[in-house]
Enzyme design. Structure first.
Site, PDB file in Angstrom:
ATOM      1  CE  LYS A   1      -2.334  -2.481  -1.631  1.00 29.63           C
ATOM      2  NZ  LYS A   1      -2.742  -1.004  -0.995  1.00 29.63           N
TER       3      LYS A   1
HETATM    4  C1  LIG Z   1      -2.339   0.161  -1.403  1.00 32.29           C
HETATM    5  C2  LIG Z   1      -3.344   1.307  -1.173  1.00 32.29           C
HETATM    6  C3  LIG Z   1      -3.210   2.484  -1.749  1.00 32.29           C
HETATM    7  C4  LIG Z   1      -2.335   2.949  -3.017  1.00 32.29           C
HETATM    8  O1  LIG Z   1      -2.744   2.180  -4.088  1.00 32.29           O
HETATM    9  P1  LIG Z   1      -1.674   1.941  -5.381  1.00 32.29           P
HETATM   10  O2  LIG Z   1      -2.336   0.815  -6.340  1.00 32.29           O
HETATM   11  O3  LIG Z   1      -0.373   1.433  -4.649  1.00 32.29           O
HETATM   12  O4  LIG Z   1      -1.189   3.222  -5.879  1.00 32.29           O
HETATM   13  C5  LIG Z   1      -3.964   3.728  -1.521  1.00 32.29           C
HETATM   14  N1  LIG Z   1      -4.823   3.571  -0.365  1.00 32.29           N
HETATM   15  C6  LIG Z   1      -4.881   2.442   0.419  1.00 32.29           C
HETATM   16  C7  LIG Z   1      -5.747   2.272   1.717  1.00 32.29           C
HETATM   17  C8  LIG Z   1      -4.240   1.271  -0.069  1.00 32.29           C
HETATM   18  O5  LIG Z   1      -4.252   0.163   0.839  1.00 32.29           O
END
Ligand SMILES: *Cc1c(COP(=O)(O)O)cnc(C)c1O
Length: 491
Positions: free
Chosen positions: A107
């Site tokens: 993120k």
């Molecule tokens: C947020 C997240 C996801 C999912 O990603 P999306 O874009 O919401 O599909 C997968 N793995 C981790 C570690 C995350 O923090």
């Protein structure tokens, strides 16, 4: 220009889409036209310059100087090492490590950029106010948003998390965030209650008016904001450029992409990269036991009313996958009437798409899932085979890729998006690696050390010494007490 997936707004500038986050009357912002970009034109560039090229056509009112400053975050040491998203060769495939930012989760790739995108957008619209960012988090988003927004002029951020509903590491990561403008609140309830309570705040007109008198407006940093999706398109170009450079694909031939999926933002970014002309063949979506999307891709029925499972890949524990609406908008041939009807129907828990749309969805995405046992087993098996440690989210993707291989025997070079450092989920990863029922580590902090000892991998900087850092005394409240708390804090 940007338009709504539900046909209720169009002709909006990028700065409007980013400031609003979502369409006020429901719907998500999508670009009215998708630009094309040749990967060949990006060969030899740094990540930061690739980012500038990918983002430019989507942000016409941003000057090149301004954008150049914004993407500098990928080159100024915020991401460790020289490459913010290295493509690691593991067996015959590649792992795109997206967790070298300050919070060790993918993120950061977007949340390190969003605050600046928002600031420039507000300036462009002549908004002479401060912003109050509210975030409801089940773990990873909270810390990444706090790190992105900390100490930014004219911005305040409050993160709400379910009390007892996030890991010890995640809670500690949030409470040790520095910065005078960062706040963390534990909400007494589960994540759904926490998220619903925060959503209600956005609709409270009296509170909004009170804050406006103090020159404060609400905004959101969650993954439906176009400003979070856009920076994610960049790393798929980057993956391809690295694959060419490493001789893994012959220039121009296609690669597959596997993405551990929750709110579908990451997979959608790969889809947009493909639409922009990047040679991507199959998009492979991996879910955990909350496999609502897998059922959709096989039946065309989206059924959100079902049992919710708390898993060891908590960032994928999602039943209403918010960015999926954008994908359906594209798959339906940008038919906003149909999208509106489907999402009206989802208010009652379910919708069904037409056969033509379903076929296109199936031709575009292969969807699979892995249960908890398979996930742990994949962590241990992959470590034995490749000496590579997957976090539980990425392990789900790995397992789905293996299943994909055995059903299709597709030999196309494949990149797995790795979304978190294994150290973020150290005790579950250790459980996978050591297969022990009785854990030999006392708490999460010991688990970090033990994982490091076992694998020889270094604990990411942002996770080191967390238990020693001074923590802010947190606020706690009932879901219905959030408005009053905000009044006390900001009025
Ligand atoms: C947020 C997240 C996801 C999912 O990603 P999306 O874009 O919401 O599909 C997968 N793995 C981790 C570690 C995350 O923090």
């Amino acid at each position: 220009m940007y338009e709504s997936t539900r046909g209720n707004l169009s002709g909006q500038k990028a700065s409007q889409a980013i400031t609003l986050g979502m369409v006020p009357n429901g719907g998500l912002f999508v670009p009215s036209t998708i630009p094309t970009l040749n990967w060949q034109d990006l060969q030899g560039l740094t990540y930061r310059d690739v980012a500038q090229h990918v983002m430019t056509p989507y942000l016409p009112e941003f000057s090149q100087d301004v954008l150049s400053d914004i993407v500098n975050v990928y080159a100024d040491g915020t991401f460790d090492g020289l490459n913010p998203a290295p493509l690691i060769s593991v067996g015959k495939f590649g792992v795109l490590e997206l967790w070298h930012g300050p919070t060790a989760a993918f993120k950061d790739m977007a949340l390190q950029v969003l605050p600046d995108l928002l600031k420039v957008s507000l300036n462009h619209l002549n908004f002479d106010t401060d912003v109050l960012i509210l975030v409801a988090t089940s773990g990873d988003t909270g810390k990444a948003a706090l790190e992105g927004f900390k100490d930014r002029d004219g911005m305040h951020i409050v993160v709400f998390y379910p009390e007892g509903g996030v890991s010890a590491v995640q809670e500690r990561q949030m409470s040790t965030t520095e910065g005078m403008n960062t706040h963390v609140v534990a909400v007494k309830g589960n994540f759904d209650q926490c998220q619903a309570a925060v959503k209600r705040i956005f609709a409270m007109d009296t509170l909004k008016a009170q804050l406006q008198e103090k020159h404060l407006i609400f905004s959101s940093a969650n993954s439906i904001n176009w400003g979070r999706l856009l920076p994610q398109i960049v790393y798929y170009y980057w993956a391809y450029l690295q694959a060419v450079e490493q001789g893994k694909v012959t220039p121009g031939s296609k690669m597959n992409v596997v993405v551990p999926t929750g709110n579908f933002g990451n997979l959608l970014a790969a889809y947009y990269a493909k639409r922009m002309g990047l040679p991507i063949d199959r998009l492979i979506s991996a879910s955990n036991k909350n496999n609502v999307l897998v059922d959709f891709f096989s039946t065309g029925v989206y059924q959100s009313q079902r049992a919710f499972f708390q898993t060891i890949s908590p960032s994928m524990d999602i039943l209403v996958s918010s960015n999926f609406e954008r994908f359906l908008y594209e798959m339906s041939g940008r038919n906003s009437e149909r999208v509106q009807a489907w999402y009206d129907s989802l208010n009652q828990g379910t919708f069904t798409v037409d056969p033509v749309t379903l076929k296109l969805c199936q031709d575009t995405v292969f969807a699979g899932w892995a249960n908890e046992e398979e996930t742990l087993e994949t962590i241990s098996r992959s470590y034995k085979a490749y000496q590579y440690v997957f976090d539980p989210h990425t392990a789900v993707a790995m397992k789905v890729y293996e299943d994909y291989l055995s059903t299709t025997n597709d030999q196309t070079y494949t990149v797995i998006a790795s979304t978190a450092s294994p150290f973020k989920f150290a005790s579950d990863v250790l459980k996978g690696l050591e297969g022990k029922k009785d854990k030999s580590w006392k708490d999460e902090w010991e688990a970090l050390d033990e994982l490091s000892k076992l694998t020889g991998w270094q604990i990411p900087l942002g996770l080191q010494g967390l238990d020693q850092k001074p923590a802010k005394t947190g606020n706690a409240c009932e879901p219905q007490g959030i408005a009053e708390l905000l009044q006390r804090m900001f009025l």
